[in-house]
Write a protein that holds these residues in place. Structure first.
Motif, PDB file in Angstrom:
ATOM      1  N   ASN A 129      23.580  -3.786  35.232  1.00  0.00           N
ATOM      2  CA  ASN A 129      22.635  -2.681  35.207  1.00  0.00           C
ATOM      3  C   ASN A 129      23.257  -1.438  35.824  1.00  0.00           C
ATOM      4  OD1 ASN A 129      19.987  -3.464  34.062  1.00  0.00           O
ATOM      5  ND2 ASN A 129      20.084  -5.091  35.601  1.00  0.00           N
ATOM      6  N   GLY A 130      22.532  -0.331  35.773  1.00  0.00           N
ATOM      7  CA  GLY A 130      22.984   0.915  36.383  1.00  0.00           C
ATOM      8  C   GLY A 130      22.834   2.080  35.430  1.00  0.00           C
ATOM      9  N   SER A 131      22.433   3.232  35.977  1.00  0.00           N
ATOM     10  CA  SER A 131      22.200   4.398  35.135  1.00  0.00           C
ATOM     11  C   SER A 131      23.395   5.346  35.089  1.00  0.00           C
ATOM     12  CB  SER A 131      20.967   5.163  35.654  1.00  0.00           C
ATOM     13  OG  SER A 131      21.157   5.530  37.007  1.00  0.00           O
ATOM     14  N   ASN A 132      24.486   4.979  35.739  1.00  0.00           N
ATOM     15  CA  ASN A 132      25.662   5.848  35.762  1.00  0.00           C
ATOM     16  C   ASN A 132      26.927   5.001  35.731  1.00  0.00           C
ATOM     17  OD1 ASN A 132      27.151   8.280  35.969  1.00  0.00           O
ATOM     18  ND2 ASN A 132      27.272   8.094  38.203  1.00  0.00           N
ATOM     19  N   LYS A 133      27.007   4.090  34.758  1.00  0.00           N
ATOM     20  CA  LYS A 133      28.151   3.187  34.681  1.00  0.00           C
ATOM     21  C   LYS A 133      29.419   3.948  34.300  1.00  0.00           C
ATOM     22  CE  LYS A 133      25.193  -0.570  32.962  1.00  0.00           C
ATOM     23  NZ  LYS A 133      24.123   0.277  32.395  1.00  0.00           N
ATOM     24  N   SER A 134      30.526   3.534  34.867  1.00  0.00           N
ATOM     25  CA  SER A 134      31.813   4.147  34.560  1.00  0.00           C
ATOM     26  C   SER A 134      32.468   3.430  33.381  1.00  0.00           C
ATOM     27  CB  SER A 134      32.741   4.053  35.775  1.00  0.00           C
ATOM     28  OG  SER A 134      33.071   2.694  36.034  1.00  0.00           O
ATOM     29  N   ARG A 135      33.510   4.033  32.853  1.00  0.00           N
ATOM     30  CA  ARG A 135      34.286   3.382  31.798  1.00  0.00           C
ATOM     31  C   ARG A 135      34.818   2.038  32.275  1.00  0.00           C
ATOM     32  NH1 ARG A 135      35.535   8.684  30.028  1.00  0.00           N
ATOM     33  NH2 ARG A 135      35.481   8.848  27.728  1.00  0.00           N
ATOM     34  N   GLU A 136      35.291   2.012  33.524  1.00  0.00           N
ATOM     35  CA  GLU A 136      35.864   0.772  34.060  1.00  0.00           C
ATOM     36  C   GLU A 136      34.818  -0.321  34.143  1.00  0.00           C
ATOM     37  OE1 GLU A 136      38.328  -0.858  37.996  1.00  0.00           O
ATOM     38  OE2 GLU A 136      37.308   1.090  38.047  1.00  0.00           O
ATOM     39  N   GLU A 137      33.616   0.015  34.592  1.00  0.00           N
ATOM     40  CA  GLU A 137      32.555  -0.986  34.692  1.00  0.00           C
ATOM     41  C   GLU A 137      32.183  -1.527  33.319  1.00  0.00           C
ATOM     42  OE1 GLU A 137      30.354   0.779  38.699  1.00  0.00           O
ATOM     43  OE2 GLU A 137      29.734   1.452  36.704  1.00  0.00           O
ATOM     44  N   VAL A 138      32.039  -0.658  32.357  1.00  0.00           N
ATOM     45  CA  VAL A 138      31.696  -1.073  31.001  1.00  0.00           C
ATOM     46  C   VAL A 138      32.796  -1.945  30.413  1.00  0.00           C
ATOM     47  CG1 VAL A 138      31.337  -0.241  28.648  1.00  0.00           C
ATOM     48  CG2 VAL A 138      30.140   0.852  30.553  1.00  0.00           C
ATOM     49  N   ALA A 139      34.040  -1.517  30.560  1.00  0.00           N
ATOM     50  CA  ALA A 139      35.163  -2.274  30.006  1.00  0.00           C
ATOM     51  C   ALA A 139      35.289  -3.644  30.664  1.00  0.00           C
ATOM     52  CB  ALA A 139      36.457  -1.486  30.179  1.00  0.00           C
ATOM     53  N   THR A 140      35.080  -3.702  31.971  1.00  0.00           N
ATOM     54  CA  THR A 140      35.164  -4.982  32.677  1.00  0.00           C
ATOM     55  C   THR A 140      34.081  -5.932  32.204  1.00  0.00           C
ATOM     56  OG1 THR A 140      36.093  -3.887  34.630  1.00  0.00           O
ATOM     57  CG2 THR A 140      35.150  -6.074  34.948  1.00  0.00           C
ATOM     58  N   ALA A 141      32.880  -5.421  32.056  1.00  0.00           N
ATOM     59  CA  ALA A 141      31.782  -6.266  31.584  1.00  0.00           C
ATOM     60  C   ALA A 141      32.074  -6.835  30.201  1.00  0.00           C
ATOM     61  CB  ALA A 141      30.479  -5.465  31.569  1.00  0.00           C
ATOM     62  N   ILE A 142      32.586  -6.010  29.331  1.00  0.00           N
ATOM     63  CA  ILE A 142      32.895  -6.476  27.974  1.00  0.00           C
ATOM     64  C   ILE A 142      34.001  -7.515  28.007  1.00  0.00           C
ATOM     65  CG2 ILE A 142      33.829  -5.750  25.739  1.00  0.00           C
ATOM     66  CD1 ILE A 142      32.298  -3.105  26.148  1.00  0.00           C
ATOM     67  N   ALA A 143      35.030  -7.272  28.809  1.00  0.00           N
ATOM     68  CA  ALA A 143      36.150  -8.210  28.888  1.00  0.00           C
ATOM     69  C   ALA A 143      35.706  -9.580  29.380  1.00  0.00           C
ATOM     70  CB  ALA A 143      37.228  -7.648  29.821  1.00  0.00           C
ATOM     71  N   LEU A 144      34.688  -9.614  30.250  1.00  0.00           N
ATOM     72  CA  LEU A 144      34.230 -10.875  30.830  1.00  0.00           C
ATOM     73  C   LEU A 144      33.077 -11.506  30.058  1.00  0.00           C
ATOM     74  CD1 LEU A 144      34.313  -9.857  34.608  1.00  0.00           C
ATOM     75  CD2 LEU A 144      35.879 -11.409  33.425  1.00  0.00           C
TER      76      LEU A 144
END
Length: 485
Positions: A129-144
């Motif tokens: 969750n989060g209303s201000n996710k970074s590229r790194e957070e999004v990419a990490t979530a997808i990778a996992l």
């Protein structure tokens, strides 16, 4: 249950505990009047691990998780994923116990993702969750393989970019802004504002209105590297009334139906968030016991959502994000009495904990139940101010009836499993307490006590000032001693 008048309150700590006891509590009183936590005398725990001390209770944690899962799973025909909201309490050991129970998880950002995975959570059962996710957070979530609750338009570009770069399919939900007009009538008085509940929800940063969501649904559903799974909606703890949760679920279901008509997309997942209260609820801001059971909350939420969605051949999975219900009474804070002052018609009992350790008293006016943990059978004799030793007021409890206590006696602050440790701070340079876990393994340390050197571990004196601090040999000797503690 409300006990508004002092003369109607129980006469001893043991009687008070009996009046407020919850089914999953592991609290008892020994013959000598000492409180026991899952069979462990509080005096023995403090003698072994020091004070102040947070004590987590494994059987309570497991009971609470199993009960909330059963409450929803028996009332929803499709699958249920109970995703522990780790922002409530991010202790690795607590997360590990819930992972062993099969719990999913809700995380904000990489830090909470780290804590969830360190506690053994299954990435496939996590949501970010989060209303201000970074590229790194999004990419990490997808990778996992973690599902992302999308809460900003630019996240969609981050999702598409990471999916294309890695070749991994992104799993996403879209967070909706749900603001039912009838919510105001179901709020607790403490949460009412002049603008009203619906206007207040619209003002918050989270979610998209259904009108704004429709074009985003169409866009996400057409992206080859993205699997749009469904929707999320979470308002949080604003009431203990089942009707408040029914109101949100009903509005959520209506929004889903409207979006289906507008876009043709049928969700496979609906995440209804959390916020259900426990029987003792510190955020109620009063001496009260909540009589509403989790089964009643589950019935209200699921029945309202089902009715709004209408009959479906393949109903969506139901996801939940509870925190407080699972951990609240699964932890308590023990504090030792120090200085006792009687003057000006008041009695102040200083303890070695403070509102540093209970910051929601300061920021949210939480009202915690307090017990005279080493004198549970002694009669209440005076109304006291329970205070910490910081240079702020640090009032843990005001006008609380207590026996005549002495230096070294212990006070128990109940229900610190939610938002106590995660909000704690080091004001006045005070180290934070240790945490122990009681359960099948006996009493085990799960968070070590901070040393004074830990409080200042990240601070750096530039080399050009190194000759100035410390200025005296005696000061240097004191610092060396403190660093060794």
């Amino acid at each position: 249950m409300n006990i508004p008048h002092p003369e109607l309150q129980p006469a001893t700590g043991a009687a008070l505990l009996a009046a407020i006891r919850m089914p999953s509590d592991r609290l008892s009183v020994a013959a000598n009047g000492v409180l026991e936590i899952d069979g462990h005398a509080v005096s023995a725990l403090v003698e072994r691990f020091g004070s102040p001390l947070q004590v987590a209770v494994e059987p309570t944690l497991r009971d609470n998780y199993r009960r909330i899962r059963q409450a929803f799973a028996t009332r929803w025909e499709a699958g249920v994923n109970v995703m522990y909201s780790i922002k409530c309490n991010n202790n690795f050991a607590i997360r590990a116990i819930l992972s062993a129970e099969g719990a999913g998880g809700d995380c904000f950002g990489l830090s909470e993702l780290y804590a969830s995975l360190a506690g053994g959570a299954d990435p496939q059962l996590l949501v970010m969750n989060g209303s201000n996710k970074s590229r790194e957070e999004v990419a990490t979530a997808i990778a996992l393989g973690i599902t992302i609750n999308i809460d900003a338009v630019d996240e969609i570009a981050f999702v598409e970019e990471a999916s294309r770069r890695t070749g991994k399919r992104a799993r996403v939900n879209l967070r909706l802004k749900i603001a039912p007009e009838d919510l105001e009538g179901h709020l607790a008085p403490a949460y009412r504002t002049p603008e009203g509940a619906a206007a207040g929800v619209r003002r918050t940063k989270w979610g998209f209105t259904p009108e704004a969501a429709a074009p985003l649904v169409t866009s996400l559903a057409s992206m080859p590297g993205v699997e749009l799974r469904g929707y999320s909606a979470h308002i949080g703890h604003l009431s203990t009334q089942p009707e408040a949760f029914a109101s949100v679920a009903r509005e959520f279901g209506a929004a889903v139906v409207a979006l289906e008509r507008a876009t043709g997309f049928t969700p496979a997942v609906l995440d209804i968030g959390g916020g259900w209260a426990q029987m003792r609820e510190p955020s109620a801001r009063e001496f009260a016991v909540n009589a509403v059971t989790i089964e009643t909350y589950a019935e209200a939420s699921t029945a309202a959502l089902r009715a709004a969605l209408g009959a479906r051949e393949n109903p969506p999975e139901l996801w939940l994000e509870p925190g407080r219900y699972i951990t609240s009474n699964a932890q308590m804070l023990l504090a030792a009495v120090g200085s006792i002052k009687r003057d000006a018609g008041f009695t102040w009992l200083h303890v070695d904990a403070s509102t540093n350790d209970l910051q929601r008293i300061e920021s949210g006016r939480h009202w915690y139940q307090l017990l005279p943990a080493t004198r549970m059978s002694a009669p209440f004799a005076e109304a006291t101010e329970i205070v910490g030793g910081t240079c702020f007021k640090s009032v843990i409890g005001t006008q609380r009836r207590m026996p005549i206590l002495q230096r070294g006696d212990l006070i128990a602050v109940l229900d610190t499993g939610m938002y106590a440790e995660v909000f704690s701070n080091q004001f006045n340079g005070l180290p934070r307490p240790a945490t122990v876990l009681v359960g099948p393994g006996g009493a085990e340390l799960i968070r070590r006590r901070e040393a004074i050197s830990d409080v200042f571990a990240t601070q750096i004196v530039p080399p050009r000032l190194a000759d100035i601090a410390p200025a005296h040999a005696s000061g240097a000797a004191f610092l060396a001693e403190m660093r060794g503690r």
